[in-house]
Design a protein around this motif. Sequence first.
Motif, PDB file in Angstrom:
ATOM      1  N   THR A 130     -14.787   3.277   1.089  1.00  0.00           N
ATOM      2  CA  THR A 130     -13.947   4.420   1.463  1.00  0.00           C
ATOM      3  C   THR A 130     -14.351   4.910   2.849  1.00  0.00           C
ATOM      4  O   THR A 130     -15.446   4.616   3.351  1.00  0.00           O
TER       5      THR A 130
ATOM      6  N   HIS B  99      -9.471   3.998   3.424  1.00  0.00           N
ATOM      7  CA  HIS B  99     -10.164   2.850   2.841  1.00  0.00           C
ATOM      8  C   HIS B  99     -10.244   1.692   3.825  1.00  0.00           C
ATOM      9  O   HIS B  99      -9.376   1.547   4.704  1.00  0.00           O
TER      10      HIS B  99
ATOM     11  N   SER C  12      -6.979  -9.042  -3.849  1.00  0.00           N
ATOM     12  CA  SER C  12      -7.291  -7.967  -2.913  1.00  0.00           C
ATOM     13  C   SER C  12      -8.184  -6.956  -3.599  1.00  0.00           C
ATOM     14  O   SER C  12      -8.343  -6.962  -4.822  1.00  0.00           O
ATOM     15  N   GLY C  13      -8.767  -6.089  -2.800  1.00  0.00           N
ATOM     16  CA  GLY C  13      -9.644  -5.070  -3.355  1.00  0.00           C
ATOM     17  C   GLY C  13     -10.134  -4.130  -2.278  1.00  0.00           C
ATOM     18  O   GLY C  13      -9.807  -4.268  -1.086  1.00  0.00           O
ATOM     19  N   ILE C  14     -10.937  -3.142  -2.697  1.00  0.00           N
ATOM     20  CA  ILE C  14     -11.472  -2.132  -1.788  1.00  0.00           C
ATOM     21  C   ILE C  14     -12.899  -2.508  -1.402  1.00  0.00           C
ATOM     22  O   ILE C  14     -13.720  -2.844  -2.261  1.00  0.00           O
TER      23      ILE C  14
ATOM     24  N   CYS D 281     -15.771  -9.665  -2.393  1.00  0.00           N
ATOM     25  CA  CYS D 281     -14.806 -10.466  -1.633  1.00  0.00           C
ATOM     26  C   CYS D 281     -15.276 -11.911  -1.518  1.00  0.00           C
ATOM     27  O   CYS D 281     -14.510 -12.851  -1.757  1.00  0.00           O
TER      28      CYS D 281
ATOM     29  N   LYS E  51     -10.099  -2.319   3.150  1.00  0.00           N
ATOM     30  CA  LYS E  51      -9.757  -3.217   2.053  1.00  0.00           C
ATOM     31  C   LYS E  51      -9.749  -4.658   2.534  1.00  0.00           C
ATOM     32  O   LYS E  51      -9.808  -4.933   3.741  1.00  0.00           O
ATOM     33  N   TYR E  52      -9.663  -5.573   1.570  1.00  0.00           N
ATOM     34  CA  TYR E  52      -9.590  -6.984   1.918  1.00  0.00           C
ATOM     35  C   TYR E  52      -8.439  -7.648   1.163  1.00  0.00           C
ATOM     36  O   TYR E  52      -7.987  -7.164   0.118  1.00  0.00           O
ATOM     37  N   CYS E  53      -7.987  -8.756   1.694  1.00  0.00           N
ATOM     38  CA  CYS E  53      -6.942  -9.556   1.049  1.00  0.00           C
ATOM     39  C   CYS E  53      -7.257 -11.027   1.293  1.00  0.00           C
ATOM     40  O   CYS E  53      -7.474 -11.434   2.443  1.00  0.00           O
TER      41      CYS E  53
ATOM     42  N   GLU F 119       0.840  -1.190   0.000  1.00  0.00           N
ATOM     43  CA  GLU F 119       0.000   0.000   0.000  1.00  0.00           C
ATOM     44  C   GLU F 119       0.879   1.246   0.000  1.00  0.00           C
ATOM     45  O   GLU F 119       1.949   1.264   0.613  1.00  0.00           O
TER      46      GLU F 119
END
Length: 433
Positions: free
Chosen positions: A124, A109, A119-121, A158, A111-113, A87
């Motif tokens: 916000t 944000h 991964s992604g958002i 997700c 976010k996820y992993c 990041e």
Amino acid sequence: NEVTKKCAPPHASTDCLFPVGTGMLLLRSEERISLFDVQQRKAVAELSTPAVKYVVWSPDNSHVALLSKHGVVIANKKLEQLCMVHETIRIKSGAWDGNEVFVYSTLNHIKYCLINGDSGIIRTLDVPVYISRVSGGTVHCLDREGKVRKMVVDVTECQFKLSLHKKEFERVIRIIKQSRLSGHAIIAYLQKKGFPQVALHFVSDEQTRFNLAVECGNVDIALQAAQALDSKENWHRLGAEALKHGNHQVVEMAYQRTKDMEKLSFLYLMTGNIDKLKKMLKIAEMRSDVMGRFHNALYLGDVPERVKLLVEAGHIPLAYITALTYGLTEQAEALSQQLTAAGLPLPEPLSPAPKMLYPALPISRDSNWPLLTVSKGTFERTLAGGGGGGATADSGLGDAGLDLDDMDGGGGWGDDDLDLDGTGGGGGGGGGG
């Protein structure tokens, strides 16, 4: 505060420790973290990572998230790295949602992993939050004023990616039907992961549908899209893909739409469609295509036509030797007189025992090339909604593209009706004899 046991760390620069479980510790040193066994008094595993600030274990201790200032490293319990997310903005906190999704927050944000590196958002933020727990679509956290906040977030994307990774296709279908996942990002993701057939159900743009259908070998959907787009490049691609599948009916339509006469004639030769080959010979004559006429005459085994064409082209010696080889005595005598009158020598046969050249009999005539029966996958069965397999292509082939007048805007090759089927019908190969 008495010292009961003393263990030397594996590295002199060790400056912090984190809990693991019974008899184990995580020790942080310069640019690495070590899994230390207290009983054996040694490091059993090491992992190179930026300076770790926080360590978060999954509920079953099968995975660990190592949070540094600008990165998240996901590893298993043996400290083997599974993935890493970098990041540009400072990472504030994180927590596990189950054992395979790590949710973390940055300055602006959430976010996820996933453990496979995706991964992604999620959403916000107006103000930074510090996550303490995540359960389903609810994030429990603290804000900078120390107030407890409970945020409901959309984790559909997700969960969709996680289900696809775990090959839980029934759940994937449920998500597709109940949610509004869309956009180029999800389509690109499905293509990257090798699921173009799933991506087909997310797109309405015909060109994108065509590209995905060709990629996953769905000739029927590709045909529908190609008919809607009606561009030469797409018909070329569809013809090549249909040829790989042995679907000569779609190949025929594609060649007609692109006016690829050479390939169309060769297709009729391979499928034994003698009637349409004869019409291709007529079309070549109307278009003054000398080589096209010769090829079609060769495919048909039409020796008189070849002799006639060679004479028209001024190749009298070749016409004579062709007539002589195939036993056309009268034509050979007439041509020999022309050669003698012109003062040219009569060519000698190249072989004392010449053999006639005729096209071989095709293996398959009427139907497409037989394919192995493969049961439809979960997606095809459930999402097709009963839509037909080959019926779509057959219905489209029955009256589309087989009238050659349509191929040239109407009448470009003359006013004669050049319907290759003779009756305006569809598809298969004709007789052979």
